[in-house]
Design a protein around this motif. Structure first.
Motif, short mmCIF file in Angstrom:
data_model
loop_
_atom_site.label_atom_id
_atom_site.label_comp_id
_atom_site.label_asym_id
_atom_site.label_seq_id
_atom_site.Cartn_x
_atom_site.Cartn_y
_atom_site.Cartn_z
N ASN A 75 -45.71 3.86 -5.40
CA ASN A 75 -45.50 4.00 -3.97
C ASN A 75 -46.30 2.92 -3.27
O ASN A 75 -47.49 2.75 -3.53
CB ASN A 75 -45.96 5.38 -3.48
CG ASN A 75 -45.13 6.49 -4.07
OD1 ASN A 75 -43.91 6.40 -4.17
ND2 ASN A 75 -45.80 7.55 -4.49
N ARG A 76 -45.64 2.16 -2.40
CA ARG A 76 -46.32 1.04 -1.74
C ARG A 76 -47.44 1.53 -0.83
O ARG A 76 -48.49 0.91 -0.73
CB ARG A 76 -45.31 0.21 -0.95
CG ARG A 76 -45.88 -1.10 -0.46
CD ARG A 76 -44.84 -1.97 0.21
NE ARG A 76 -43.80 -2.43 -0.66
CZ ARG A 76 -43.87 -3.52 -1.43
NH1 ARG A 76 -44.97 -4.22 -1.45
NH2 ARG A 76 -42.87 -3.89 -2.17
N ALA A 77 -47.25 2.66 -0.18
CA ALA A 77 -48.23 3.15 0.80
C ALA A 77 -49.57 3.52 0.17
O ALA A 77 -50.63 3.17 0.68
CB ALA A 77 -47.66 4.34 1.55
N ASP A 78 -49.54 4.23 -0.97
CA ASP A 78 -50.80 4.72 -1.54
C ASP A 78 -51.08 4.22 -2.95
O ASP A 78 -52.13 4.51 -3.52
CB ASP A 78 -50.84 6.25 -1.52
CG ASP A 78 -49.69 6.90 -2.29
OD1 ASP A 78 -48.96 6.19 -3.01
OD2 ASP A 78 -49.52 8.12 -2.15
N GLY A 79 -50.15 3.47 -3.55
CA GLY A 79 -50.36 2.94 -4.89
C GLY A 79 -50.24 3.95 -6.01
O GLY A 79 -50.50 3.64 -7.16
N LYS A 80 -49.83 5.17 -5.68
CA LYS A 80 -49.68 6.21 -6.69
C LYS A 80 -48.34 6.04 -7.41
O LYS A 80 -47.39 5.48 -6.86
CB LYS A 80 -49.78 7.59 -6.05
CG LYS A 80 -51.17 7.90 -5.53
CD LYS A 80 -51.24 9.28 -4.97
CE LYS A 80 -52.65 9.56 -4.45
NZ LYS A 80 -52.73 10.88 -3.81
N PRO A 81 -48.24 6.55 -8.65
CA PRO A 81 -46.98 6.42 -9.39
C PRO A 81 -45.81 7.10 -8.68
O PRO A 81 -45.97 8.16 -8.07
CB PRO A 81 -47.27 7.14 -10.71
CG PRO A 81 -48.75 7.16 -10.83
CD PRO A 81 -49.28 7.21 -9.42
N ALA A 82 -44.65 6.46 -8.74
CA ALA A 82 -43.41 7.04 -8.21
C ALA A 82 -42.83 7.93 -9.31
O ALA A 82 -41.97 7.51 -10.08
CB ALA A 82 -42.44 5.95 -7.80
N ALA A 83 -43.34 9.14 -9.40
CA ALA A 83 -42.97 10.06 -10.47
C ALA A 83 -41.64 10.75 -10.21
O ALA A 83 -41.29 11.02 -9.06
CB ALA A 83 -44.07 11.12 -10.64
N ASN A 84 -40.92 11.01 -11.27
CA ASN A 84 -39.66 11.76 -11.24
C ASN A 84 -38.62 11.18 -10.28
O ASN A 84 -37.90 11.91 -9.63
CB ASN A 84 -39.92 13.24 -10.92
CG ASN A 84 -40.84 13.86 -11.95
OD1 ASN A 84 -40.63 13.72 -13.15
ND2 ASN A 84 -41.87 14.52 -11.48
N GLU A 85 -38.56 9.86 -10.20
CA GLU A 85 -37.57 9.17 -9.36
C GLU A 85 -36.35 8.82 -10.21
O GLU A 85 -36.48 8.56 -11.41
CB GLU A 85 -38.15 7.88 -8.78
CG GLU A 85 -39.19 8.10 -7.72
CD GLU A 85 -38.60 8.61 -6.41
OE1 GLU A 85 -37.44 8.31 -6.11
OE2 GLU A 85 -39.34 9.31 -5.70
N ALA A 86 -35.19 8.78 -9.59
CA ALA A 86 -33.97 8.35 -10.28
C ALA A 86 -34.10 6.87 -10.65
O ALA A 86 -34.51 6.06 -9.83
CB ALA A 86 -32.76 8.56 -9.38
N GLY A 107 -41.20 8.85 -15.38
CA GLY A 107 -42.13 9.88 -15.85
C GLY A 107 -43.22 10.16 -14.83
O GLY A 107 -43.23 9.62 -13.72
N ASP A 108 -44.17 10.96 -15.22
CA ASP A 108 -45.28 11.34 -14.34
C ASP A 108 -46.12 10.16 -13.88
O ASP A 108 -46.77 10.21 -12.85
CB ASP A 108 -46.19 12.36 -15.03
CG ASP A 108 -45.51 13.71 -15.23
OD1 ASP A 108 -44.50 13.98 -14.55
OD2 ASP A 108 -45.98 14.49 -16.09
N PHE A 109 -46.13 9.09 -14.67
CA PHE A 109 -46.92 7.91 -14.35
C PHE A 109 -46.07 6.78 -13.76
O PHE A 109 -46.51 5.64 -13.69
CB PHE A 109 -47.68 7.42 -15.58
CG PHE A 109 -48.63 8.46 -16.11
CD1 PHE A 109 -49.81 8.75 -15.46
CD2 PHE A 109 -48.32 9.18 -17.26
CE1 PHE A 109 -50.68 9.71 -15.93
CE2 PHE A 109 -49.18 10.14 -17.74
CZ PHE A 109 -50.37 10.42 -17.08
N GLY A 110 -44.82 7.10 -13.34
CA GLY A 110 -43.94 6.11 -12.72
C GLY A 110 -43.31 5.15 -13.70
O GLY A 110 -42.77 4.12 -13.30
#
Length: 184
Positions: A75-86, A107-110
């Motif tokens: 995620n660009r805003a917070d740098g967290k993994p984009a988990a469970n995205e298509a 996955g859970d870690f993007g």
């Protein structure tokens, strides 16, 4: 939407900073109320802004080999993994034909991955690799062509017939291409 804080710029103008809910992208109605009175009603579009890194295990492949694809989405805003995205991987040949398409979820870690097995008889040239993660697209190019690795011979000559435990092994290694030139 939750008001997180106010940020003040160099001119002293205060701007609100919001925490956005983890809702699906789409259009939502935003209502701003002050002391119980509705002051503003607007439709807002909530979208995801991602950073997607697409990688392969090497830049060049031969017909019949497997291209190993992998993405890392944040995620660009917070740098967290984009988990469970298509996630949709596609591979397109030099003529624009889609030769591979695979859908899945990060996955859970993007992280997501796929393997594209190339046919033994295939058009050679630049192939376009594409990954779409939750609407954010990343592309790269790899080369597909036949190549021959140089052949060489390696010889090892030890300084003694045997060594005891703890002894220092000495010897020489001779590596030459079959056409006679030394391997460096």
């Amino acid at each position: 939407v939750k008001l997180a804080s106010f940020k003040t710029d160099a001119n002293g103008t205060a701007s609100p900073a919001f925490e956005y809910p983890d809702w699906a992208p789409g259009t939502y109605t935003l209502r701003v109320e002050v002391e119980g009175q509705e002051h503003l009603v607007r439709d807002v579009v909530l979208s995801r802004d991602r950073r997607v890194m697409l990688s392969t295990d090497k830049p060049q492949y031969q017909p019949g080999q497997t291209i190993h694809l992998r993405t890392l989405a944040l995620n660009r805003a917070d740098g967290k993994p984009a988990a469970n995205e298509a996630v949709v991987f596609t591979v397109t040949d030099p003529r624009g034909n889609t030769i591979f398409k695979q859908s899945g979820k990060s996955g859970d870690f993007g992280i997501s991955s796929a393997d594209c097995e190339l046919a033994d008889e295939i058009t050679e040239g630049p192939y376009t690799i594409r990954a779409d993660v939750g609407g954010t697209v990343s592309t790269r190019s790899v080369e597909v062509k036949k190549y021959v690795l140089p052949k060489f011979k390696v010889g090892v000559e030890l300084g003694a017939n045997f060594y005891t435990p703890g002894a220092t092994v000495s010897g020489t290694i001779d590596a030459k291409y079959f056409f006679g030139k030394d391997v460096n």
